[in-house]
Write a protein that holds these residues in place. Sequence first.
Motif, PDB file in Angstrom:
ATOM      1  N   GLY A   1       0.798  -1.225   0.000  1.00  0.00           N
ATOM      2  CA  GLY A   1       0.000   0.000   0.000  1.00  0.00           C
ATOM      3  C   GLY A   1       0.830   1.273   0.000  1.00  0.00           C
ATOM      4  O   GLY A   1       0.289   2.364   0.134  1.00  0.00           O
ATOM      5  N   VAL A   2       2.155   1.147  -0.185  1.00  0.00           N
ATOM      6  CA  VAL A   2       3.041   2.311  -0.198  1.00  0.00           C
ATOM      7  C   VAL A   2       3.002   2.941  -1.590  1.00  0.00           C
ATOM      8  O   VAL A   2       3.125   2.243  -2.600  1.00  0.00           O
ATOM      9  N   HIS A   3       2.858   4.265  -1.624  1.00  0.00           N
ATOM     10  CA  HIS A   3       2.840   4.999  -2.886  1.00  0.00           C
ATOM     11  C   HIS A   3       4.232   5.541  -3.177  1.00  0.00           C
ATOM     12  O   HIS A   3       4.912   6.022  -2.268  1.00  0.00           O
ATOM     13  N   SER A   4       4.634   5.476  -4.436  1.00  0.00           N
ATOM     14  CA  SER A   4       5.925   5.991  -4.880  1.00  0.00           C
ATOM     15  C   SER A   4       5.734   6.727  -6.195  1.00  0.00           C
ATOM     16  O   SER A   4       4.896   6.345  -7.010  1.00  0.00           O
ATOM     17  N   LYS A   5       6.544   7.751  -6.377  1.00  0.00           N
ATOM     18  CA  LYS A   5       6.614   8.426  -7.675  1.00  0.00           C
ATOM     19  C   LYS A   5       7.964   8.060  -8.261  1.00  0.00           C
ATOM     20  O   LYS A   5       9.002   8.308  -7.647  1.00  0.00           O
ATOM     21  N   MET A   6       7.942   7.428  -9.428  1.00  0.00           N
ATOM     22  CA  MET A   6       9.180   6.954 -10.035  1.00  0.00           C
ATOM     23  C   MET A   6       9.332   7.507 -11.444  1.00  0.00           C
ATOM     24  O   MET A   6       8.453   7.334 -12.296  1.00  0.00           O
ATOM     25  N   MET A   7      10.475   8.143 -11.678  1.00  0.00           N
ATOM     26  CA  MET A   7      10.761   8.724 -12.979  1.00  0.00           C
ATOM     27  C   MET A   7      11.064   7.623 -13.998  1.00  0.00           C
ATOM     28  O   MET A   7      11.714   6.623 -13.670  1.00  0.00           O
ATOM     29  N   ILE A   8      10.583   7.820 -15.213  1.00  0.00           N
ATOM     30  CA  ILE A   8      10.830   6.885 -16.309  1.00  0.00           C
ATOM     31  C   ILE A   8      12.013   7.420 -17.110  1.00  0.00           C
ATOM     32  O   ILE A   8      11.924   8.461 -17.748  1.00  0.00           O
TER      33      ILE A   8
END
Length: 164
Positions: free
Chosen positions: A81-88
């Motif tokens: 349930g952890v949210h992450s923002k990951m760059m492509i």
Amino acid sequence: MTELISEAHNKAICTSLAVFKATNIIDFKIEQVAREWDAKKIAKLDEERKQMNLFKQPEDPFEVVNKLPYKFSYVLEDNQGVHSKMMIEDWEIGQLFWNCLARHEGNEAKAVEDVRKKYYDDFAKTKDLYLFLGTSQLHHYVSKNPFMIIGTFHPKVESQLSLF
């Protein structure tokens, strides 16, 4: 992601490449960034290239590719349930942008919308999406989350006939 990050920061394990499947892709972010490369960095790279062999000039001219004026990221949720923002950081998303920009005769709004449609509406919402993750040496041990998306993979789902 928590386990992967922990393994990356652990010098005994030092995970730097992984295949990751998000539980949910929540969003696809598009952010404008600088449109030109840093001139000092380009000059330094050119000088370093020239220093490779003092007695012979490089045969290939030093060419600078166009800088992508946008940063693309997924906002995802993992199995905890952890949210992450990951760059492509995959070159394919950049090439898709340039192809869409050419198709739309320089209209950036239409080009980034096409990128969103492919990576979010298609890949994230209709495909069985896996992410290839990698770290950079510079950020590996010091970043909260050293991983970035370096590729996407969505295996074709084929139905198998049962013989029973």
